[in-house]
Design a protein around this motif. Structure first.
Motif, PDB file in Angstrom:
ATOM      1  N   VAL A 183      -2.648  -0.375   8.837  1.00 36.26           N
ATOM      2  CA  VAL A 183      -2.192  -1.255   9.915  1.00 36.26           C
ATOM      3  C   VAL A 183      -0.718  -1.023  10.259  1.00 36.26           C
ATOM      4  N   CYS A 184       0.085  -0.608   9.283  1.00 38.33           N
ATOM      5  CA  CYS A 184       1.515  -0.362   9.531  1.00 38.33           C
ATOM      6  C   CYS A 184       1.807   1.101   9.846  1.00 38.33           C
ATOM      7  N   LYS A 185       0.770   1.949   9.810  1.00 38.00           N
ATOM      8  CA  LYS A 185       0.916   3.384  10.114  1.00 38.00           C
ATOM      9  C   LYS A 185       1.945   4.038   9.188  1.00 38.00           C
ATOM     10  N   LEU A 186       1.704   3.886   7.886  1.00 36.64           N
ATOM     11  CA  LEU A 186       2.606   4.403   6.867  1.00 36.64           C
ATOM     12  C   LEU A 186       1.847   5.289   5.886  1.00 36.64           C
ATOM     13  N   PRO A 187       2.539   6.196   5.194  1.00 38.13           N
ATOM     14  CA  PRO A 187       1.911   6.904   4.078  1.00 38.13           C
ATOM     15  C   PRO A 187       1.542   5.893   2.990  1.00 38.13           C
ATOM     16  N   ARG A 188       0.530   6.221   2.240  1.00 39.73           N
ATOM     17  CA  ARG A 188       0.066   5.272   1.214  1.00 39.73           C
ATOM     18  C   ARG A 188       1.141   5.028   0.154  1.00 39.73           C
ATOM     19  N   THR A 189       1.941   6.041  -0.161  1.00 40.78           N
ATOM     20  CA  THR A 189       3.011   5.859  -1.149  1.00 40.78           C
ATOM     21  C   THR A 189       4.043   4.848  -0.653  1.00 40.78           C
ATOM     22  N   ALA A 190       4.327   4.879   0.662  1.00 37.87           N
ATOM     23  CA  ALA A 190       5.268   3.918   1.227  1.00 37.87           C
ATOM     24  C   ALA A 190       4.678   2.511   1.175  1.00 37.87           C
ATOM     25  N   ALA A 191       3.375   2.387   1.433  1.00 39.28           N
ATOM     26  CA  ALA A 191       2.707   1.094   1.353  1.00 39.28           C
ATOM     27  C   ALA A 191       2.762   0.545  -0.071  1.00 39.28           C
ATOM     28  N   GLN A 192       2.549   1.405  -1.050  1.00 38.25           N
ATOM     29  CA  GLN A 192       2.583   0.976  -2.447  1.00 38.25           C
ATOM     30  C   GLN A 192       3.976   0.491  -2.842  1.00 38.25           C
ATOM     31  N   LYS A 193       5.010   1.128  -2.292  1.00 34.96           N
ATOM     32  CA  LYS A 193       6.384   0.712  -2.583  1.00 34.96           C
ATOM     33  C   LYS A 193       6.655  -0.666  -1.996  1.00 34.96           C
ATOM     34  N   ILE A 194       6.207  -0.899  -0.765  1.00 32.39           N
ATOM     35  CA  ILE A 194       6.366  -2.208  -0.125  1.00 32.39           C
ATOM     36  C   ILE A 194       5.717  -3.296  -0.973  1.00 32.39           C
ATOM     37  N   ILE A 195       4.522  -3.001  -1.474  1.00 27.69           N
ATOM     38  CA  ILE A 195       3.793  -3.981  -2.282  1.00 27.69           C
ATOM     39  C   ILE A 195       4.507  -4.236  -3.608  1.00 27.69           C
ATOM     40  N   LYS A 205       0.800 -15.790   0.013  1.00 26.45           N
ATOM     41  CA  LYS A 205       1.028 -15.568  -1.418  1.00 26.45           C
ATOM     42  C   LYS A 205       1.421 -14.117  -1.656  1.00 26.45           C
ATOM     43  N   LYS A 206       2.502 -13.933  -2.388  1.00 29.89           N
ATOM     44  CA  LYS A 206       2.970 -12.581  -2.672  1.00 29.89           C
ATOM     45  C   LYS A 206       1.955 -11.846  -3.544  1.00 29.89           C
ATOM     46  N   ILE A 207       1.613 -10.641  -3.128  1.00 30.75           N
ATOM     47  CA  ILE A 207       0.696  -9.802  -3.897  1.00 30.75           C
ATOM     48  C   ILE A 207       1.425  -8.511  -4.245  1.00 30.75           C
ATOM     49  N   GLN A 208       1.540  -8.208  -5.528  1.00 33.26           N
ATOM     50  CA  GLN A 208       2.247  -7.005  -5.961  1.00 33.26           C
ATOM     51  C   GLN A 208       1.327  -6.002  -6.649  1.00 33.26           C
ATOM     52  N   GLN A 209       0.021  -6.214  -6.479  1.00 34.98           N
ATOM     53  CA  GLN A 209      -0.951  -5.278  -7.036  1.00 34.98           C
ATOM     54  C   GLN A 209      -1.553  -4.465  -5.890  1.00 34.98           C
ATOM     55  N   SER A 210      -1.324  -3.177  -5.900  1.00 31.67           N
ATOM     56  CA  SER A 210      -1.823  -2.323  -4.822  1.00 31.67           C
ATOM     57  C   SER A 210      -3.338  -2.321  -4.743  1.00 31.67           C
ATOM     58  N   ASP A 211      -4.013  -2.567  -5.870  1.00 30.33           N
ATOM     59  CA  ASP A 211      -5.474  -2.520  -5.874  1.00 30.33           C
ATOM     60  C   ASP A 211      -6.111  -3.872  -5.534  1.00 30.33           C
ATOM     61  N   TYR A 212      -5.297  -4.838  -5.070  1.00 27.59           N
ATOM     62  CA  TYR A 212      -5.865  -6.103  -4.609  1.00 27.59           C
ATOM     63  C   TYR A 212      -6.891  -5.807  -3.528  1.00 27.59           C
ATOM     64  N   HIS A 213      -8.056  -6.463  -3.602  1.00 26.53           N
ATOM     65  CA  HIS A 213      -9.147  -6.225  -2.649  1.00 26.53           C
ATOM     66  C   HIS A 213      -9.041  -7.228  -1.502  1.00 26.53           C
ATOM     67  N   CYS A 214      -8.740  -6.752  -0.320  1.00 23.77           N
ATOM     68  CA  CYS A 214      -8.616  -7.621   0.847  1.00 23.77           C
ATOM     69  C   CYS A 214      -9.965  -8.227   1.216  1.00 23.77           C
ATOM     70  N   GLN A 215      -9.940  -9.508   1.578  1.00 20.76           N
ATOM     71  CA  GLN A 215     -11.147 -10.232   1.935  1.00 20.76           C
ATOM     72  C   GLN A 215     -11.194 -10.474   3.446  1.00 20.76           C
ATOM     73  N   ASP A 216     -12.384 -10.750   3.940  1.00 18.57           N
ATOM     74  CA  ASP A 216     -12.545 -11.060   5.352  1.00 18.57           C
ATOM     75  C   ASP A 216     -11.708 -12.293   5.722  1.00 18.57           C
ATOM     76  N   GLN A 217     -10.991 -12.208   6.836  1.00 17.15           N
ATOM     77  CA  GLN A 217     -10.129 -13.273   7.376  1.00 17.15           C
ATOM     78  C   GLN A 217      -8.813 -13.429   6.626  1.00 17.15           C
ATOM     79  N   ASP A 218      -8.495 -12.526   5.697  1.00 21.26           N
ATOM     80  CA  ASP A 218      -7.186 -12.569   5.054  1.00 21.26           C
ATOM     81  C   ASP A 218      -6.089 -12.378   6.102  1.00 21.26           C
ATOM     82  N   ILE A 219      -4.982 -13.117   5.924  1.00 19.17           N
ATOM     83  CA  ILE A 219      -3.793 -12.932   6.757  1.00 19.17           C
ATOM     84  C   ILE A 219      -2.789 -12.126   5.951  1.00 19.17           C
ATOM     85  N   LEU A 220      -2.498 -10.925   6.408  1.00 16.91           N
ATOM     86  CA  LEU A 220      -1.561 -10.033   5.726  1.00 16.91           C
ATOM     87  C   LEU A 220      -0.217 -10.082   6.446  1.00 16.91           C
ATOM     88  N   SER A 221       0.825 -10.481   5.733  1.00  8.29           N
ATOM     89  CA  SER A 221       2.184 -10.491   6.276  1.00  8.29           C
ATOM     90  C   SER A 221       2.994  -9.440   5.538  1.00  8.29           C
TER      91      SER A 221
END
Length: 269
Positions: A183-195, A205-221
């Motif tokens: 969604v942010c058009k980033l390399p996966r390594t950059a996404a992992q750093k953000i997380i 809620k802050k999520i710092q686990q890259s392997d968190y499984h996104c659920q339907d209707q989740d709001i990602l900020s």
């Protein structure tokens, strides 16, 4: 940061204890996503029940209300909304969230006294703590070079619908790092750093686990990138990739401009 977190935790617990012992509703100031995340971490330790609200549905910055179990009266959040409109629309310049926030800071208003700032097509709506609303409405007459007039909006009359840009995409999995990168058009390594740096939030809620499984209707900020609603599906491509749909809150950069449409009667009050 650890000291700030510990101070906030103690503050939340003290406010909840006061609510319960004095049988009154107590409130925080407006909290950002990091502060709301700390609140959610200790919610089970509180002496009273609690609710969060920012003046309208979908608000990013919110207050926490601590409510005693024996509450026997009606209460309201001490939140006011102020609508600023250009006095001379023909000569008004385009204004940003930063312009409005800077003008408010120049009045001596602290950030925690302010909720979201909605920059709409023809006006700007500022949510603030009730005790500061009259001062803000009377004192803020110019934002950059644009002369503005203020009207306070009864909260019950304010309605806001965010605008979205909707997109379909495919990913290898619904892991948070995979979705964020897409969604942010980033390399996966950059996404992992953000997380890992604590700049990604799911449903506030802050999520710092890259392997968190996104659920339907989740709001990602994602701080500095934006806010997205994830809609998962069961559809799979021939290559085994997962199809999904997501909505981008148009202009909805976190701590930045938020666009949408608002309605409601206005009047100084």
């Amino acid at each position: 940061m650890d000291q700030e977190a510990e101070y906030l935790k103690k503050r939340f617990i003290d406010l909840s204890r006061r609510a319960e012992t004095k049988n009154i509703v107590t409130f925080t100031n407006f909290l950002n996503l990091n502060e709301l995340n700390i609140f959610h971490q200790i919610r089970k330790e509180l002496y009273s029940s609690s609710q969060t609200f920012g003046g309208y549905d979908h608000a990013e910055r919110q207050m926490v209300a601590f409510i005693p179990d024996a509450l026997s009266y009606i209460w309201e959040y001490p939140i006011n909304a102020i609508c600023f409109m250009p006095s001379h629309p023909k000569f008004a310049e385009p204004l940003t969230h930063r312009d409005v926030l800077g003008a408010l800071m120049n009045l001596g208003i602290k950030r925690e006294m302010l909720g979201d700032i909605l920059v709409l097509s023809d006006s700007i709506v500022v949510f603030c703590i009730e005790s500061a609303s009259a001062y803000i409405a009377d004192s803020l007459s110019r934002i950059r070079n644009t002369v503005v007039r203020a009207e306070q909006i009864p909260s019950a009359d304010f309605h806001y619908e965010p605008q979205f840009v909707e997109k379909d995409s495919v990913v290898s999995s619904f892991r948070l790092d995979t979705i964020l990168a897409d969604v942010c058009k980033l390399p996966r390594t950059a996404a992992q750093k953000i997380i890992s740096e604590g700049n990604a939030f799911i449903n506030s809620k802050k999520i710092q686990q890259s392997d968190y499984h996104c659920q339907d209707q989740d709001i990602l900020s994602v701080r500095h990138f934006g806010k997205f609603q994830i809609e998962t599906t069961d559809a799979v491509t021939k290559k085994g990739r997962l199809r999904y749909h997501y909505k981008i809150y148009a202009g909805g950069m976190i701590d930045g401009t938020t666009k949408g449409t608002a309605s409601g009667s206005t009047g100084r009050g």
